[in-house]
Scaffold this motif. Structure first.
Motif, PDB file in Angstrom:
ATOM      1  N   THR A  83      -0.490  -4.425  -9.091  1.00 30.28           N
ATOM      2  CA  THR A  83       0.044  -3.424  -8.152  1.00 30.28           C
ATOM      3  C   THR A  83       1.431  -2.897  -8.538  1.00 30.28           C
ATOM      4  O   THR A  83       1.857  -1.872  -8.021  1.00 30.28           O
ATOM      5  CB  THR A  83       0.169  -4.035  -6.747  1.00 30.28           C
ATOM      6  OG1 THR A  83       1.162  -5.069  -6.790  1.00 30.28           O
ATOM      7  CG2 THR A  83      -1.145  -4.605  -6.249  1.00 30.28           C
TER       8      THR A  83
ATOM      9  N   LYS B 214      -2.817   0.364  -3.080  1.00 27.31           N
ATOM     10  CA  LYS B 214      -1.635  -0.002  -3.879  1.00 27.31           C
ATOM     11  C   LYS B 214      -2.058  -0.624  -5.221  1.00 27.31           C
ATOM     12  O   LYS B 214      -1.350  -1.447  -5.790  1.00 27.31           O
ATOM     13  CB  LYS B 214      -0.706  -0.973  -3.140  1.00 27.31           C
ATOM     14  CG  LYS B 214      -0.138  -0.450  -1.815  1.00 27.31           C
ATOM     15  CD  LYS B 214       0.800  -1.466  -1.164  1.00 27.31           C
ATOM     16  CE  LYS B 214       1.375  -0.949   0.142  1.00 27.31           C
ATOM     17  NZ  LYS B 214       0.508  -1.064   1.303  1.00 27.31           N
TER      18      LYS B 214
ATOM     19  N   GLY C 206      -1.001  -5.221  -1.261  1.00 22.21           N
ATOM     20  CA  GLY C 206      -2.055  -4.256  -1.567  1.00 22.21           C
ATOM     21  C   GLY C 206      -3.309  -4.542  -0.761  1.00 22.21           C
ATOM     22  O   GLY C 206      -3.227  -5.160   0.296  1.00 22.21           O
TER      23      GLY C 206
ATOM     24  N   LEU D 143       7.924   1.801  -3.373  1.00 21.25           N
ATOM     25  CA  LEU D 143       6.927   2.031  -2.323  1.00 21.25           C
ATOM     26  C   LEU D 143       7.446   2.988  -1.253  1.00 21.25           C
ATOM     27  O   LEU D 143       8.608   2.918  -0.865  1.00 21.25           O
ATOM     28  CB  LEU D 143       6.547   0.693  -1.676  1.00 21.25           C
ATOM     29  CG  LEU D 143       5.494   0.743  -0.557  1.00 21.25           C
ATOM     30  CD1 LEU D 143       4.489  -0.384  -0.746  1.00 21.25           C
ATOM     31  CD2 LEU D 143       6.123   0.645   0.819  1.00 21.25           C
TER      32      LEU D 143
ATOM     33  N   ASP E 116       2.004   5.046   0.235  1.00 21.64           N
ATOM     34  CA  ASP E 116       1.287   3.890  -0.316  1.00 21.64           C
ATOM     35  C   ASP E 116       0.577   3.067   0.770  1.00 21.64           C
ATOM     36  O   ASP E 116      -0.326   2.296   0.460  1.00 21.64           O
ATOM     37  CB  ASP E 116       2.258   2.979  -1.079  1.00 21.64           C
ATOM     38  CG  ASP E 116       2.860   3.693  -2.283  1.00 21.64           C
ATOM     39  OD1 ASP E 116       2.089   4.061  -3.182  1.00 21.64           O
ATOM     40  OD2 ASP E 116       4.084   3.908  -2.297  1.00 21.64           O
TER      41      ASP E 116
END
Lengths: 629, 100
Positions: free
Chosen positions: A87, A423, A449, A556, A560
């Motif tokens: 990720t 993600k 994620g 991020l 996301d």
């Protein structure tokens, strides 16, 4: 006097072959408890943002907690954390068994690995004696061979081994860490990070005890906990059928990932149900350290092409190699599960990449030219098994599969719309469209994620009475409704962070020991701290926000925190959840508002971080221009 | 009128079956009628597992004193809590899932 908190942190510089033992400050434990919490703190404080996760600059942390190795129920867990090669965000995985108590009995709470060894090594911890040893002879061996060879070499059957297989050595982005042959710290590619450091294994033997603050209170807690666990709605499911029983429930809900999420219900899944698994394959029941739930099974396929023996073929594995790939052959699923353990591959992600390839094949986006002659038709059991072998060695088409769904979809034109990841991490077995809180919001915001265990929002689809008490409306437990799901996911995320930090299992805390007052009682019996339920929630919130800050530092943003396009736009075509899509926006808005995160950027607000005692984190993000205004 | 009953987990153990078609004689049968019919076939044990005499409703929560577990009744995948509880009407071809 301090109790239950492990005495030491080990810092191991693999490049310099240097090991430093330092005391674990009680204040650190008071703020982050241990396990996942302290792992996150170490990573946030020490890892340089923007680094390549497979470079020597990454830091790999193993951690146990104050409950580890005690009479606390299901206290055999540990966390492995690093920046994830899958990720590029916070990477973290949790495993059970007996490895964690062994580390605790040797006196250590955390092991932090830096750099890269110039040749394969393993770490040998024998109580106070800690050393790096040559592992050249183990390189290339699978996880079962590695464990057997190390136990033989170290001459003590009580030694516990956590190691990587060929997948970790070959930097498969979803390689995992395996302990005791079948226990996996499965997700986010922690095995690849270990491989990138030339670290093959950690073997440990500990003979010390753990002193707790109030033995009588702990005994009373255990008695109370056993009763709550034994009467829980899900007790029979886990204790009698193992997590395989969840296949039954989720398919009957119409919430079972099938055919790369084209479907969420499949009639043939009945051949994979927990009841069938128990009747046909279960040999005997086993359990992790101190666990009254005993959800693990030793299974055996006695003869035929899929003859094998293994342990813990979980619901996730059954979906990954079964329904997700359109495969209703249970024996082949068991075989693939054993193989994945030996090769050191995460079952969820590997099943997902194979299923993704199968849909690409169905749509004509890949052909035999791409796959090296392999036929990726739905349900082709042989290709599922062959794929695992190719992935672990990064051979042929396996080299692309080893990159994960996100990177595959960037290479296979026209496949982005059905690339099932969040993600960069492949989503798990429960279809999020059918369970709005648990999957729809829970997966979208998980710090690691596409993952169900960060929130594991069990009250979002069960126990309406309990949900009403906690969230003011029974609708909080309606899986089709978005009502109160922000509050549901936030609450569960806090509690999962705390139980990951004290290191007890999510299956006993899933609903039975879920409440913060229950966990406060346990923490107080262990440590003597006298904290209340608000403080438990606050520690959980602190850990969640620190992981959030880690991810924000890595780039991020709100975009996301989303779902694959299929989950947002393609309704479930049939079955008990027909017509559902993830209704993300209202849930996300409620969740961000409750979290004190900015609705447009997803950045935390300064007040929230300061309130949690994370002032320095607020300053860091402010300097980067990544603090909510 | 016929409905399909699926015996999941605990109810698989109680009945020894995975699923079966049950015929109900009533003209507008409910979940309560179905449970009554199951009681005739499998005995009072299955009724006690499904209905809490203290509330007269489905055993949505466990009874720690009586050592009775919580159970769920689903009609076509939807928990009876969201329908009309034991008075939920059944129609031809419905699938009723029992688990606990």
């Amino acid at each position: 006097m301090r109790y239950a908190i492990p005495e030491y942190i080990l810092r191991v510089d693999l490049s310099k072959q240097k090991i430093v033992k330092e005391p674990l400050p009680e204040k650190l434990a008071r703020n982050f408890l241990g396990g996942r919490g302290i792992n996150a703190k170490i990573l946030y404080d020490e890892l340089k943002p923007g680094i390549d996760p497979l470079s020597p600059e990454n830091i790999l942390v193993f951690g146990v907690g104050p409950a580890t190795g005690t009479l606390a129920p299901a206290s055999g867990r540990y966390n492995v954390s690093a920046k994830s090669p899958l990720t590029n965000f916070f990477g973290d995985a949790n495993s059970g068994g007996h490895w964690a108590p062994e580390l605790r009995y040797a006196g250590y709470g955390h092991i932090v690995f830096y750099g890269r060894a110039n040749k394969p090594v393993y770490l040998w911890i024998d109580d106070d004696k800690v050393e790096l040893r040559d592992a050249s002879h183990l390189w290339g061996k699978d996880t079962w061979e590695t464990e057997d060879m190390l136990i033989e070499e170290l001459g003590d059957p009580e030694v516990k081994v956590a190691c990587i297989g060929p997948a970790g050595e070959n930097l498969v982005r979803f390689a995992c860490v395996i302990n005791e042959k079948s226990r996996a710290a499965g997700r986010t590619g922690m095995g690849a990070v270990m491989g990138s450091k030339n670290l093959k294994a950690i073997a440990v033997r500990g003979t010390k005890g753990v002193e707790v603050a109030d033995v009588e209170a702990l005994l009373n807690f255990r008695e109370e906990a056993n009763k709550l666990i034994a009467n829980d709605l899900f007790y029979e499911l886990y204790s009698r059928y193992g997590t395989a029983g969840l296949t039954t429930i989720y398919n009957e809900f119409g919430a079972c990932t099938a055919f790369n999420s084209k479907e969420a219900y499949w009639e043939n899944a009945e051949k994979l149900y927990g009841e069938v698994f128990e009747e046909k394959l279960t040999v005997h029941i086993t359990a992790c350290f101190s666990c009254p739930l005993h959800c693990s099974r030793v299974y055996k396929v006695k003869s035929g092409p899929y003859a094998c023996i293994g342990e813990s073929c979980e619901f996730e594995n059954i979906v990954a190699y079964g329904t997700r790939c359109g495969n209703d052959n249970l024996e082949s699923v068991a075989y693939a599960s054993t193989l994945a353990d030996k090769l050191g591959i995460d079952t969820i992600s590997s099943g997902a990449v194979i299923a993704f390839a199968m849909e690409c094949w169905e749509k004509g986006l890949i052909t035999e030219k791409d796959t090296g002659g392999l036929d990726y038709s739905w349900g082709n059991t042989d290709v599922i098994i062959e794929s695992l072998k190719l992935i672990a060695q990064r051979k042929g088409f396996g080299n692309l599969l080893a990159e994960g769904v996100k990177r595959m979809s960037e290479r296979i034109k026209g496949s982005e719309k059905f690339a099932i990841h969040i993600k960069g991490m492949e989503t798990p077995a429960v279809d999020p469209r059918a369970v709005q809180g648990y999957g729809g919001l829970g997966y979208a915001v998980a710090s690691r994620g596409g993952d169900h265990l960060r929130a594991l929002a069990a009250l979002g689809y069960s126990l309406p009475k309990r949900a009403k008490e906690l969230f003011g409306t029974d609708k909080a437990a309606d899986r089709f409704s978005t009502i109160a799901k922000g509050a549901v996911v936030k609450f569960h995320e806090e509690m999962r962070a705390v139980t990951d930090a004290i290191e007890i299992c999510k299956y006993i805390t899933r609903t039975a020991l879920l409440l913060p007052e229950t966990i406060a009682k346990l923490i107080n019996a262990l440590t003597g701290w006298e904290i209340d339920k608000q403080e438990v929630l606050r520690i959980g919130e602190r850990i969640v926000n620190l992981e959030r800050a880690f991810n924000i530092r890595e780039g991020l943003t709100r975009k996301d925190d989303t779902q694959p396009e299929r989950m947002l736009k393609e309704p479930i075509p049939r079955g008990p959840s027909k017509g559902c899509v993830v209704q993300l926006e209202p849930m996300l808005k409620e969740y961000y508002t409750l979290r004190g995160w900015d609705l447009e950027t997803g950045y935390p607000k300064k007040e929230k971080l300061v309130e949690l005692g994370l002032d320095y984190v607020a300053n860091d993000l402010e300097k980067l221009g990544k603090l909510a205004k | 009128m016929k409905v399909e009953v699926r015996y999941l987990l605990m109810f698989h153990r109680l009945t020894g079956k995975t699923k079966e078609i049950i015929e109900l004689e009533q003209s507008n049968p409910t979940v309560r009628d179905l449970i009554s019919k199951l009681g005739q076939i499998y005995g009072q044990q299955i009724v006690d597992a499904l209905i809490d005499p203290k509330t007269g409703d489905v055993r949505y929560t466990p009874d720690l004193k009586e050592n009775k577990k919580a159970v769920r009744i689903l009609v076509n995948g939807r928990m009876t809590w969201w329908l009309n509880g034991l008075d939920t009407k059944l129609k031809e071809g419905d699938v009723v899932q029992l688990f606990g």
